[in-house]
Design a protein around this motif. Structure first.
Motif, mmCIF file in Angstrom:
data_model
loop_
_atom_site.group_PDB
_atom_site.id
_atom_site.type_symbol
_atom_site.label_atom_id
_atom_site.label_comp_id
_atom_site.label_asym_id
_atom_site.label_seq_id
_atom_site.Cartn_x
_atom_site.Cartn_y
_atom_site.Cartn_z
ATOM 1 N N TYR A 59 8.664 8.099 23.144
ATOM 2 C CA TYR A 59 7.712 7.403 22.274
ATOM 3 C C TYR A 59 7.890 5.900 22.475
ATOM 4 C CZ TYR A 59 7.054 11.788 19.706
ATOM 5 O OH TYR A 59 6.774 13.086 19.354
ATOM 6 N N GLY A 60 6.798 5.172 22.439
ATOM 7 C CA GLY A 60 6.860 3.727 22.533
ATOM 8 C C GLY A 60 6.934 3.237 23.963
ATOM 9 N N ARG A 61 7.736 2.211 24.166
ATOM 10 C CA ARG A 61 7.830 1.563 25.486
ATOM 11 C C ARG A 61 9.291 1.214 25.760
ATOM 12 N NH1 ARG A 61 6.245 -4.520 26.611
ATOM 13 N NH2 ARG A 61 6.480 -4.612 28.880
ATOM 14 N N TYR A 62 9.794 1.734 26.870
ATOM 15 C CA TYR A 62 11.181 1.432 27.242
ATOM 16 C C TYR A 62 11.203 0.188 28.114
ATOM 17 C CZ TYR A 62 15.854 1.836 29.292
ATOM 18 O OH TYR A 62 17.142 1.583 29.701
ATOM 19 N N LEU B 285 11.704 5.304 21.187
ATOM 20 C CA LEU B 285 12.526 6.380 20.647
ATOM 21 C C LEU B 285 12.413 7.578 21.579
ATOM 22 C CD1 LEU B 285 11.766 6.393 16.794
ATOM 23 C CD2 LEU B 285 13.918 5.757 17.889
ATOM 24 N N ILE B 286 13.465 8.373 21.576
ATOM 25 C CA ILE B 286 13.460 9.659 22.266
ATOM 26 C C ILE B 286 13.650 10.741 21.215
ATOM 27 C CG2 ILE B 286 14.681 11.156 23.896
ATOM 28 C CD1 ILE B 286 13.136 8.948 25.218
ATOM 29 N N LEU B 287 12.781 11.731 21.233
ATOM 30 C CA LEU B 287 12.949 12.904 20.390
ATOM 31 C C LEU B 287 13.425 14.045 21.285
ATOM 32 C CD1 LEU B 287 12.682 14.387 17.711
ATOM 33 C CD2 LEU B 287 10.263 14.805 18.256
ATOM 34 N N ALA B 288 14.712 14.383 21.146
ATOM 35 C CA ALA B 288 15.316 15.458 21.947
ATOM 36 C C ALA B 288 15.364 16.713 21.097
ATOM 37 C CB ALA B 288 16.720 15.058 22.389
ATOM 38 N N THR B 289 14.759 17.764 21.592
ATOM 39 C CA THR B 289 14.685 19.030 20.862
ATOM 40 C C THR B 289 15.340 20.131 21.680
ATOM 41 O OG1 THR B 289 12.589 18.328 19.892
ATOM 42 C CG2 THR B 289 13.147 20.662 19.716
#
Length: 365
Positions: free
Chosen positions: A304-307, A349-353
């Motif tokens: 999500y967003g911009r790295y 952000l990273i959403l790790a599932t």
């Protein structure tokens, strides 16, 4: 649960009855610059010019952070964190309940941990004459960066509160709980032994990991529990802290990592890194958390967003694997700033599932 009113436990002079002390909830509202109910013991102090200035400054600051970030985070969370569990593990957090609550508002249990001491909260009615201004000023100074940039400067916060009658993380937790609209039901000092057994009462020097348990509720909602533990999370301290077995008894939960100084990129923090990968089914983090290259095939990563890479202070922590993830998967919008890259157009952000088959059968390393 045995509940202890913190103000009466810590600061009452000899001979003063515990019943004379204001409740933790009333104290929290006072420290947060929020008016007490009519007739409440602390209401008379609200005429103090220092408190009036404090209340005005905090009301403006929290209104701004609500509009700029927290309201947007809650909306993002509702849309994207759709399979939340009952427990949130937010290590390297310090007293940052504000963002834990915004991302995971419905958790039954929050476990926060950091190096910052638990500290104490004085009874405002018994402060020495003239010291109220010092307490309120120290609180505002210590919260400046988290309210303006979303992260604490740990050493600065420690120095700000050390010189005040209100010390450590507790005053900050009180402020965040009150400003988040929670009612504090009870506060109890606790400590962990190395086997993760939770014991009531403050830990003796060098014996156990000190912590605090706060029971609270939002209007019309069920009781929720917040734990904060003061612990060294490196490979020397984490196994001795008792945090891992304590959390294992709470079960698999959600994890949050933000502004964590890239500590888990270092081999000296491999134990806590393994714990988070084992004990969470969802891990929400900025780029300072578990390196992208260390997630196994049982994890699905969603950007999500911009790295844009680390800030200059951490220039050596650029992650090619993370940059590749953002190139390979079109990142979804974020809409708010978070972490060291606090500007909205630079945040990520990273959403790790964890895939469902792996949640009950975690990978052991």
């Amino acid at each position: 649960m045995r509940q202890i009113l913190l103000a009466s436990l810590l600061v009452l002079p000899l001979g003063v009855a515990a019943a004379e002390a204001p409740s933790p909830d009333a104290t929290a509202r006072f420290l947060a610059g929020m008016p007490a109910p009519p007739g409440a013991m602390l209401a008379r102090l609200e005429t103090d010019p220092a408190w009036k200035q404090h209340a005005g400054a905090f009301t403006a600051a929290f209104r701004t952070v609500e509009t700029r970030q927290l309201g947007k985070i809650r909306a993002w969370s509702q849309a994207n964190l759709t399979a939340r569990r009952g427990t949130v593990y937010y290590l390297f957090s310090g007293p940052d309940f504000l963002y834990a609550d915004s991302f995971f508002p419905d958790a039954s249990t929050y476990v926060l941990a950091g190096l910052e001491p638990v500290g104490s909260v004085p009874d405002p009615a018994k402060l020495p004459r003239g010291s109220l201004a010092s307490v309120t000023r120290s609180l505002r100074t210590s919260l400046h960066t988290v309210l303006n940039f979303s992260f604490f400067r740990t050493l600065s916060m420690r120095d700000d509160l050390r010189a005040s009658p209100a010390t450590g993380t507790l005053p900050v937790l009180y402020v965040f709980l009150a400003r988040a609209g929670k009612t504090i039901r009870g506060v109890e000092f606790v400590h962990l032994d190395p086997q993760g057994t939770l014991n009531a009462g403050a830990a003796a020097a060098g014996a156990g990991t000190p912590g605090v348990r706060i029971t609270f509720a939002r209007p019309g909602g069920p009781d929720q529990t917040l734990y904060y533990f003061s612990a060294n999370l490196d490979n020397d301290g984490f196994p001795k802290s008792g945090l891992a077995p304590f959390c294992e008894r709470l079960g698999i939960g959600d994890g949050l990592v933000k502004s964590a100084s890239y500590l888990m990129h270092d081999g000296h923090f491999s134990e806590v890194r393994r714990f988070l990968l084992r004990q969470t089914s969802t891990l929400l983090q900025d780029d300072t958390g578990v390196p992208a290259a260390m997630f196994g095939p049982e994890w699905e990563l969603r950007p999500y967003g911009r790295y844009t890479g680390p800030i200059g202070l951490f220039a050596g922590r650029y992650q090619p694997r993370l940059a590749e993830l953002f190139r390979r998967q079109p990142p979804r919008p974020l809409g708010f700033g978070i972490g060291y890259r606090y500007r909205p157009d630079e945040s990520s952000l990273i959403l790790a599932t964890k895939r469902e088959a792996q949640v009950l059968r975690p990978t052991l390393e």
